[in-house]
Design a protein around this motif. Sequence first.
Motif, PDB file in Angstrom:
ATOM      1  N   TYR A  52       0.436  -1.067 -12.680  1.00  0.00           N
ATOM      2  CA  TYR A  52       0.838   0.256 -13.159  1.00  0.00           C
ATOM      3  C   TYR A  52       2.224   0.689 -12.661  1.00  0.00           C
ATOM      4  O   TYR A  52       3.052   1.193 -13.433  1.00  0.00           O
ATOM      5  CB  TYR A  52      -0.202   1.289 -12.714  1.00  0.00           C
ATOM      6  N   PHE A  53       2.489   0.507 -11.378  1.00  0.00           N
ATOM      7  CA  PHE A  53       3.706   1.065 -10.776  1.00  0.00           C
ATOM      8  C   PHE A  53       5.005   0.618 -11.459  1.00  0.00           C
ATOM      9  O   PHE A  53       5.884   1.460 -11.701  1.00  0.00           O
ATOM     10  CB  PHE A  53       3.740   0.771  -9.275  1.00  0.00           C
ATOM     11  N   PRO A  54       5.197  -0.662 -11.777  1.00  0.00           N
ATOM     12  CA  PRO A  54       6.460  -1.038 -12.431  1.00  0.00           C
ATOM     13  C   PRO A  54       6.696  -0.277 -13.733  1.00  0.00           C
ATOM     14  O   PRO A  54       7.834   0.116 -14.031  1.00  0.00           O
ATOM     15  CB  PRO A  54       6.297  -2.541 -12.669  1.00  0.00           C
ATOM     16  N   GLY A  55       5.641  -0.064 -14.511  1.00  0.00           N
ATOM     17  CA  GLY A  55       5.780   0.667 -15.759  1.00  0.00           C
ATOM     18  C   GLY A  55       6.053   2.139 -15.567  1.00  0.00           C
ATOM     19  O   GLY A  55       6.504   2.824 -16.496  1.00  0.00           O
ATOM     20  N   ALA A  56       5.770   2.659 -14.367  1.00  0.00           N
ATOM     21  CA  ALA A  56       6.007   4.067 -14.073  1.00  0.00           C
ATOM     22  C   ALA A  56       7.356   4.300 -13.411  1.00  0.00           C
ATOM     23  O   ALA A  56       7.636   5.392 -12.920  1.00  0.00           O
ATOM     24  CB  ALA A  56       4.882   4.602 -13.175  1.00  0.00           C
ATOM     25  N   GLY A  57       8.188   3.262 -13.354  1.00  0.00           N
ATOM     26  CA  GLY A  57       9.535   3.429 -12.830  1.00  0.00           C
ATOM     27  C   GLY A  57       9.730   3.005 -11.390  1.00  0.00           C
ATOM     28  O   GLY A  57      10.816   3.198 -10.823  1.00  0.00           O
ATOM     29  N   PHE A  58       8.712   2.415 -10.768  1.00  0.00           N
ATOM     30  CA  PHE A  58       8.818   1.972  -9.383  1.00  0.00           C
ATOM     31  C   PHE A  58       9.366   0.544  -9.315  1.00  0.00           C
ATOM     32  O   PHE A  58       9.144  -0.268 -10.216  1.00  0.00           O
ATOM     33  CB  PHE A  58       7.452   2.016  -8.690  1.00  0.00           C
ATOM     34  N   THR A  59      10.042   0.246  -8.222  1.00  0.00           N
ATOM     35  CA  THR A  59      10.487  -1.112  -7.936  1.00  0.00           C
ATOM     36  C   THR A  59       9.489  -1.757  -6.983  1.00  0.00           C
ATOM     37  O   THR A  59       9.213  -1.214  -5.900  1.00  0.00           O
ATOM     38  CB  THR A  59      11.884  -1.113  -7.292  1.00  0.00           C
ATOM     39  N   CYS A  60       8.930  -2.885  -7.363  1.00  0.00           N
ATOM     40  CA  CYS A  60       7.880  -3.521  -6.563  1.00  0.00           C
ATOM     41  C   CYS A  60       8.339  -4.885  -6.054  1.00  0.00           C
ATOM     42  O   CYS A  60       9.073  -5.608  -6.736  1.00  0.00           O
ATOM     43  CB  CYS A  60       6.604  -3.680  -7.390  1.00  0.00           C
ATOM     44  N   TYR A  61       7.874  -5.228  -4.865  1.00  0.00           N
ATOM     45  CA  TYR A  61       8.227  -6.518  -4.261  1.00  0.00           C
ATOM     46  C   TYR A  61       7.186  -6.866  -3.204  1.00  0.00           C
ATOM     47  O   TYR A  61       6.416  -6.004  -2.738  1.00  0.00           O
ATOM     48  CB  TYR A  61       9.626  -6.459  -3.624  1.00  0.00           C
ATOM     49  N   GLU A  62       7.151  -8.137  -2.844  1.00  0.00           N
ATOM     50  CA  GLU A  62       6.217  -8.607  -1.832  1.00  0.00           C
ATOM     51  C   GLU A  62       6.761  -8.299  -0.441  1.00  0.00           C
ATOM     52  O   GLU A  62       7.941  -8.533  -0.158  1.00  0.00           O
ATOM     53  CB  GLU A  62       5.994 -10.113  -1.978  1.00  0.00           C
ATOM     54  N   GLU A  63       5.891  -7.775   0.423  1.00  0.00           N
ATOM     55  CA  GLU A  63       6.292  -7.449   1.788  1.00  0.00           C
ATOM     56  C   GLU A  63       5.062  -7.362   2.690  1.00  0.00           C
ATOM     57  O   GLU A  63       4.013  -6.850   2.262  1.00  0.00           O
ATOM     58  CB  GLU A  63       7.040  -6.111   1.819  1.00  0.00           C
ATOM     59  N   LEU A  64       5.176  -7.868   3.906  1.00  0.00           N
ATOM     60  CA  LEU A  64       4.111  -7.779   4.912  1.00  0.00           C
ATOM     61  C   LEU A  64       2.756  -8.233   4.347  1.00  0.00           C
ATOM     62  O   LEU A  64       1.730  -7.588   4.558  1.00  0.00           O
ATOM     63  CB  LEU A  64       4.004  -6.348   5.452  1.00  0.00           C
ATOM     64  N   GLU A  65       2.767  -9.329   3.599  1.00  0.00           N
ATOM     65  CA  GLU A  65       1.555  -9.926   3.024  1.00  0.00           C
ATOM     66  C   GLU A  65       0.899  -9.020   1.985  1.00  0.00           C
ATOM     67  O   GLU A  65      -0.296  -9.170   1.691  1.00  0.00           O
ATOM     68  CB  GLU A  65       0.540 -10.279   4.126  1.00  0.00           C
ATOM     69  N   GLY A  66       1.635  -8.098   1.449  1.00  0.00           N
ATOM     70  CA  GLY A  66       1.104  -7.206   0.424  1.00  0.00           C
ATOM     71  C   GLY A  66       2.167  -6.919  -0.627  1.00  0.00           C
ATOM     72  O   GLY A  66       3.183  -7.598  -0.705  1.00  0.00           O
ATOM     73  N   THR A  67       1.914  -5.921  -1.438  1.00  0.00           N
ATOM     74  CA  THR A  67       2.851  -5.495  -2.472  1.00  0.00           C
ATOM     75  C   THR A  67       3.312  -4.077  -2.159  1.00  0.00           C
ATOM     76  O   THR A  67       2.483  -3.190  -1.924  1.00  0.00           O
ATOM     77  CB  THR A  67       2.202  -5.522  -3.868  1.00  0.00           C
ATOM     78  N   ARG A  68       4.627  -3.885  -2.170  1.00  0.00           N
ATOM     79  CA  ARG A  68       5.169  -2.559  -1.916  1.00  0.00           C
ATOM     80  C   ARG A  68       5.952  -2.104  -3.148  1.00  0.00           C
ATOM     81  O   ARG A  68       6.759  -2.863  -3.701  1.00  0.00           O
ATOM     82  CB  ARG A  68       6.069  -2.560  -0.694  1.00  0.00           C
ATOM     83  N   CYS A  69       5.716  -0.851  -3.569  1.00  0.00           N
ATOM     84  CA  CYS A  69       6.394  -0.272  -4.719  1.00  0.00           C
ATOM     85  C   CYS A  69       7.068   1.027  -4.280  1.00  0.00           C
ATOM     86  O   CYS A  69       6.414   1.887  -3.685  1.00  0.00           O
ATOM     87  CB  CYS A  69       5.408   0.010  -5.848  1.00  0.00           C
ATOM     88  N   VAL A  70       8.341   1.166  -4.576  1.00  0.00           N
ATOM     89  CA  VAL A  70       9.101   2.318  -4.089  1.00  0.00           C
ATOM     90  C   VAL A  70       9.896   2.945  -5.219  1.00  0.00           C
ATOM     91  O   VAL A  70      10.214   2.298  -6.229  1.00  0.00           O
ATOM     92  CB  VAL A  70      10.056   1.918  -2.943  1.00  0.00           C
TER      93      VAL A  70
END
Length: 226
Positions: free
Chosen positions: A164-182
Amino acid sequence: MTETPNEPTTPLTRRPVFWLIVGAVLLGIAVVVVVVLGMSGGRSPEPSPTTSAPTPTSEAPSTPPSEPPATSDPGTPSAVVIPTDCAGIYTRDWAPELGGLVLNPAWSEDEPLWGSNDRGAITMLEGTAELRCAWVQEAGGGDVGIITNVAGLTPEQQDSMAEYFPGAGFTCYEELEGTRCVIEETTDAGEWGESHFLREGVWIATRWANVSPEGYTHDIVAAIFG
């Protein structure tokens, strides 16, 4: 002058001409009946009109990208234990770096404060959030603060939010063994942003305005996952 008496009259039914006429009429009627029956027998009955038109079928509209499925059932999240109070999600005291903001002042307890301004994210948080930690002004109001929710998700819910987050305008990437969206923006009122971290059925949702201490989310990840 002598009159000649009239001859006796023969009854009509005894006259041959009468029966010839009757026979001809009956024969004509029979011919007409046969012709009419022959013409009607070749036709198929008219179909009766339908009482309703067939219902058209169509695929149900898919859920819009801004509306992930609502849920009020947290389901079966992962075995990672979510702390029961805000002290458990930090490894240190963040108060000195937050400019005099107070953690969960009395007025904030009855306010609908969420770690996101996004409608879809709030919908999911309403059914899954287990903890809320709000660093805000002690007296209320103001345009400075940082709010974090920690939620427990099923694998399906976590995948749903990650998609969902990428389609809502967030930038997502892998970090600390998880996914972070900002996401981050600057307006006339200052800077604001959000950080969403997904890992092993845990969702750390943080919204901030005019205050964003370095390492805040990393510290929460360290406290929860070790």
